[in-house]
Design a protein around this motif. Structure first.
Motif, mmCIF file in Angstrom:
data_model
loop_
_atom_site.group_PDB
_atom_site.id
_atom_site.type_symbol
_atom_site.label_atom_id
_atom_site.label_comp_id
_atom_site.label_asym_id
_atom_site.label_seq_id
_atom_site.Cartn_x
_atom_site.Cartn_y
_atom_site.Cartn_z
ATOM 1 N N LEU A 250 0.804 -1.230 0.000
ATOM 2 C CA LEU A 250 0.000 0.000 0.000
ATOM 3 C C LEU A 250 0.832 1.273 0.000
ATOM 4 O O LEU A 250 0.303 2.370 0.153
ATOM 5 C CB LEU A 250 -0.905 0.016 1.240
ATOM 6 N N MET A 251 2.138 1.152 -0.170
ATOM 7 C CA MET A 251 3.000 2.301 0.113
ATOM 8 C C MET A 251 2.988 3.410 -0.940
ATOM 9 O O MET A 251 3.677 4.415 -0.802
ATOM 10 C CB MET A 251 4.421 1.853 0.440
ATOM 11 N N LYS A 252 2.127 3.254 -1.973
ATOM 12 C CA LYS A 252 1.871 4.417 -2.834
ATOM 13 C C LYS A 252 1.183 5.506 -2.026
ATOM 14 O O LYS A 252 1.179 6.667 -2.389
ATOM 15 C CB LYS A 252 1.011 4.023 -4.040
ATOM 16 N N LYS A 253 0.552 5.099 -0.909
ATOM 17 C CA LYS A 253 -0.206 6.068 -0.111
ATOM 18 C C LYS A 253 0.664 6.850 0.869
ATOM 19 O O LYS A 253 0.147 7.633 1.668
ATOM 20 C CB LYS A 253 -1.314 5.349 0.666
ATOM 21 N N ASP A 254 1.989 6.661 0.793
ATOM 22 C CA ASP A 254 2.851 7.280 1.807
ATOM 23 C C ASP A 254 3.049 8.784 1.583
ATOM 24 O O ASP A 254 3.737 9.451 2.344
ATOM 25 C CB ASP A 254 4.196 6.547 1.882
ATOM 26 N N MET A 255 2.380 9.297 0.528
ATOM 27 C CA MET A 255 2.334 10.757 0.339
ATOM 28 C C MET A 255 0.981 11.294 0.833
ATOM 29 O O MET A 255 0.599 12.430 0.512
ATOM 30 C CB MET A 255 2.580 11.157 -1.133
ATOM 31 N N GLY A 343 3.338 2.476 11.330
ATOM 32 C CA GLY A 343 2.404 1.361 11.433
ATOM 33 C C GLY A 343 1.900 1.261 12.873
ATOM 34 O O GLY A 343 0.780 0.817 13.120
ATOM 35 N N ALA A 344 2.718 1.720 13.798
ATOM 36 C CA ALA A 344 2.362 1.615 15.215
ATOM 37 C C ALA A 344 1.101 2.411 15.555
ATOM 38 O O ALA A 344 0.315 2.002 16.413
ATOM 39 C CB ALA A 344 3.527 2.098 16.073
ATOM 40 N N ALA A 345 0.893 3.532 14.874
ATOM 41 C CA ALA A 345 -0.326 4.322 15.122
ATOM 42 C C ALA A 345 -1.554 3.503 14.746
ATOM 43 O O ALA A 345 -2.598 3.591 15.379
ATOM 44 C CB ALA A 345 -0.286 5.628 14.329
ATOM 45 N N ASN A 400 17.111 7.826 14.325
ATOM 46 C CA ASN A 400 15.774 8.077 13.764
ATOM 47 C C ASN A 400 14.768 7.016 14.164
ATOM 48 O O ASN A 400 13.589 7.150 13.853
ATOM 49 C CB ASN A 400 15.824 8.213 12.233
ATOM 50 N N ALA A 401 15.210 5.958 14.823
ATOM 51 C CA ALA A 401 14.244 4.933 15.231
ATOM 52 C C ALA A 401 14.703 4.303 16.531
ATOM 53 O O ALA A 401 15.883 4.336 16.880
ATOM 54 C CB ALA A 401 14.097 3.883 14.141
ATOM 55 N N SER A 402 13.742 3.731 17.197
ATOM 56 C CA SER A 402 14.001 3.090 18.481
ATOM 57 C C SER A 402 14.326 1.620 18.210
ATOM 58 O O SER A 402 13.938 1.081 17.171
ATOM 59 C CB SER A 402 12.730 3.244 19.307
HETATM 60 N N1 BES Z 1 5.199 4.739 5.850
HETATM 61 C C1 BES Z 1 5.537 3.950 6.959
HETATM 62 C C2 BES Z 1 4.466 3.875 8.011
HETATM 63 C C3 BES Z 1 3.214 3.145 7.700
HETATM 64 C C4 BES Z 1 3.221 1.777 7.501
HETATM 65 C C5 BES Z 1 2.025 3.820 7.694
HETATM 66 C C6 BES Z 1 2.036 1.114 7.269
HETATM 67 C C7 BES Z 1 0.840 3.174 7.465
HETATM 68 C C8 BES Z 1 0.855 1.818 7.244
HETATM 69 C C9 BES Z 1 6.794 4.506 7.653
HETATM 70 O O1 BES Z 1 7.693 5.162 6.862
HETATM 71 C C10 BES Z 1 7.491 3.339 8.271
HETATM 72 O O2 BES Z 1 7.898 2.484 7.557
HETATM 73 N N2 BES Z 1 7.580 3.344 9.606
HETATM 74 C C11 BES Z 1 8.173 2.294 10.331
HETATM 75 C C12 BES Z 1 9.106 2.887 11.358
HETATM 76 C C13 BES Z 1 10.037 1.912 11.984
HETATM 77 C C14 BES Z 1 11.046 1.434 10.994
HETATM 78 C C15 BES Z 1 10.716 2.586 13.160
HETATM 79 C C16 BES Z 1 7.064 1.492 11.014
HETATM 80 O O3 BES Z 1 6.053 2.081 11.418
HETATM 81 O O4 BES Z 1 7.200 0.284 11.085
#
Ligand code: BES
Ligand code: ZN
Ligand code: ZN
Length: 465
Positions: A250-255, A343-345, A400-402
């Protein structure tokens, strides 16, 4: 795009077919009071207003009326006329009693189709029209909200091959032209120098899909200054930390965040809110190539802090960091950003509720109130500072990430917070921008979630009526 203005008309006594909207719970009583022919027809359809058909047609000589039920006829939700709007033939309709109010929006959106990629078009040339007795301003605002929502849906639905950073720029350019303002686009060497995080994330993309920062400024100098920022990752492969197929699909939606920001800017300008608006869209493709940024790379942000790339899939917060820094330089009184950030949200709140973070309780509560008032729900999440340590880096200022997946949307928001000083009111919406299952007026696919809420908050804040 669908011409929504044709589908909503001011009631000037034109001929119209009647729609009876009856409370579900009072339907049996209502039926009893109808003429015998209506009663017979409703009973023949076994229409109880709760299950089965969405509506029943009541013949009136050569013409007809419509009967349907709603949860509360005194306060219509935006979506309670959507099924009717999608099913009724072209004609003019009006409610037997009361005004459509919020339901006018659903009437319009139910008639929008994304059929760009269908060789046979789905939408009829002209759909059913609804009459309303409000002032013209209300009709215009509803039409604009429908257009803004449809714009988000269309941009998100467009495949990444046809919507890269250049096409996102084009979409912004159209909106700027409508408002009579110029766009400022930073790319190439200027991007590498001024916005190193945006350049790093976008570094793997082909030259036609080169990264850029798209900016628009509008409004009177001296009016309260606000900034709207949107994550414009035109495709998120994850970068070298490549996503698995299921996560990439689904990552076309990342904008989606950028689409929300563009649509919001258009709403603000069309409503002529008395603000000085700064729109910022960092637009990139998170791709894989020999020039891709790598896990372990350290990038000096526009702000001057060093960020270690722990994961190239946490790219959204990186591009937003430089865009937020730029927004802050003009000292706005309010910044709102939209992003499909984690994705966590989604794990925490599901698809429908944008996780909303704010650095003041006041701002959070005005957003929540506005969101309820316009039926565009959002839910507040905490900027829980103790979790900031999850972003620590062994050798740079932070990462940038945990390294734990826990509280993923909070750590992402805390990362952004590092780039916004406390004295500026700031809200961050981690939105899904997508609908997995269709509902009336809301097809599966790209979706605006949180857009109307923020617009309502802004009109409440800046349009003293
Ligand atoms: N674009 C994604 C987040 C996302 C994923 C939104 C699925 C909606 C549905 C984002 O750039 C991402 O990949 N985030 C990672 C962060 C992680 C690597 C710290 C995630 O949420 O897994
Ligand atoms: Zn990612
Ligand atoms: Zn992303």
């Amino acid at each position: 795009m669908t011409d929504f203005s044709q589908l909503l008309a001011a009631d000037r006594g034109q001929k119209a077919r009647t729609i009876h909207l009856v409370d579900k719970d009072n339907f049996a009583g209502w039926v009893k009071r109808r003429p015998a022919e209506d009663r017979a027809l409703i009973e023949a359809h076994r229409f109880d207003g709760k299950s089965g058909f969405a509506f029943v047609i009541l013949p009136r000589g050569g013409d007809f009326e419509v009967v349907s039920t709603v949860k509360n006829a005194a306060e219509l939700s935006p979506w309670c006329l959507a099924k009717l709007a999608a099913s009724l033939p072209e004609s003019t309709y009006k409610l037997a009693k009361g005004e459509p109010g919020k339901a006018a929006l659903g009437w319009l959106l139910a008639q929008h189709r994304f059929d760009e990629y269908r060789s046979k078009k789905e939408a009829p040339e002209q759909g059913p029209r609804l009459m309303v007795t409000g002032e013209a301003a209300k009709i215009d605002e509803t039409v604009r909200l429908a257009e803004a929502t449809a714009l988000v849906r269309d941009l998100v639905n467009t495949p990444a091959a046809d919507l890269g950073p250049a096409q996102l720029e084009e979409a912004a350019r159209e909106i700027a032209a409508d408002a009579g303002v110029q766009l400022r686009v930073t790319s190439g060497k200027a991007l590498a120098e001024g916005f190193p995080l945006i350049a790093a994330v976008g570094g793997a993309a082909s030259t036609e899909r080169a990264p850029r920062l798209i900016e628009l400024e509008w409004g009177k100098l001296g009016d309260p200054q606000i900034a709207i920022v949107g994550k414009g990752v035109c495709f998120d492969s994850g970068g070298l930390d490549l996503k698995p197929a299921s996560g990439m699909r689904l990552m076309k939606k990342d904008m989606g965040g950028a689409a929300h920001a563009l649509a919001l800017a258009r709403l603000i300008m069309a409503a002529r809110l008395p603000v000085r608006l700064h729109l910022l869209i960092p637009a990139v493709e998170n791709a894989v190539s020999g020039t891709a940024y790598r896990p372990g790379d350290i990038v000096k942000s526009r702000k001057g802090t060093f960020v270690e790339v722990d994961n190239t899939d946490a790219e959204g917060r990186l591009i937003l960091a430089d865009a937020l820094t730029k927004a802050v330089e003009d000292k706005p009184e309010l910044i709102v950003d939209f992003a499909t950030l984690t994705g966590a949200a989604r794990v925490a709140l599901g698809p429908d509720l944008p996780a909303t973070f704010a650095n003041s309780d006041d701002l959070a509560s005005t957003i929540e109130q506005a969101s309820r008032a316009v039926d565009d729900p959002v839910w507040r999440m905490p900027l829980w500072e103790p979790y900031e340590e999850m972003l620590k880096s062994d050798i740079a200022d932070f990462a940038n990430a945990s390294n734990t997946p826990m509280a993923g949307c909070i750590t992402a928001a805390l990362f952004l917070k590092k780039f916004v000083p406390d004295e500026i009111s700031w809200a961050h919406l981690d939105t899904y921008a997508w609908r997995d299952a269709a509902k009336p007026g809301r097809p599966k696919g790209g979706e605006a979630l949180g857009l109307r809420a923020i617009f309502a908050m802004l009109t409440g804040r800046y349009l003293q009526l």
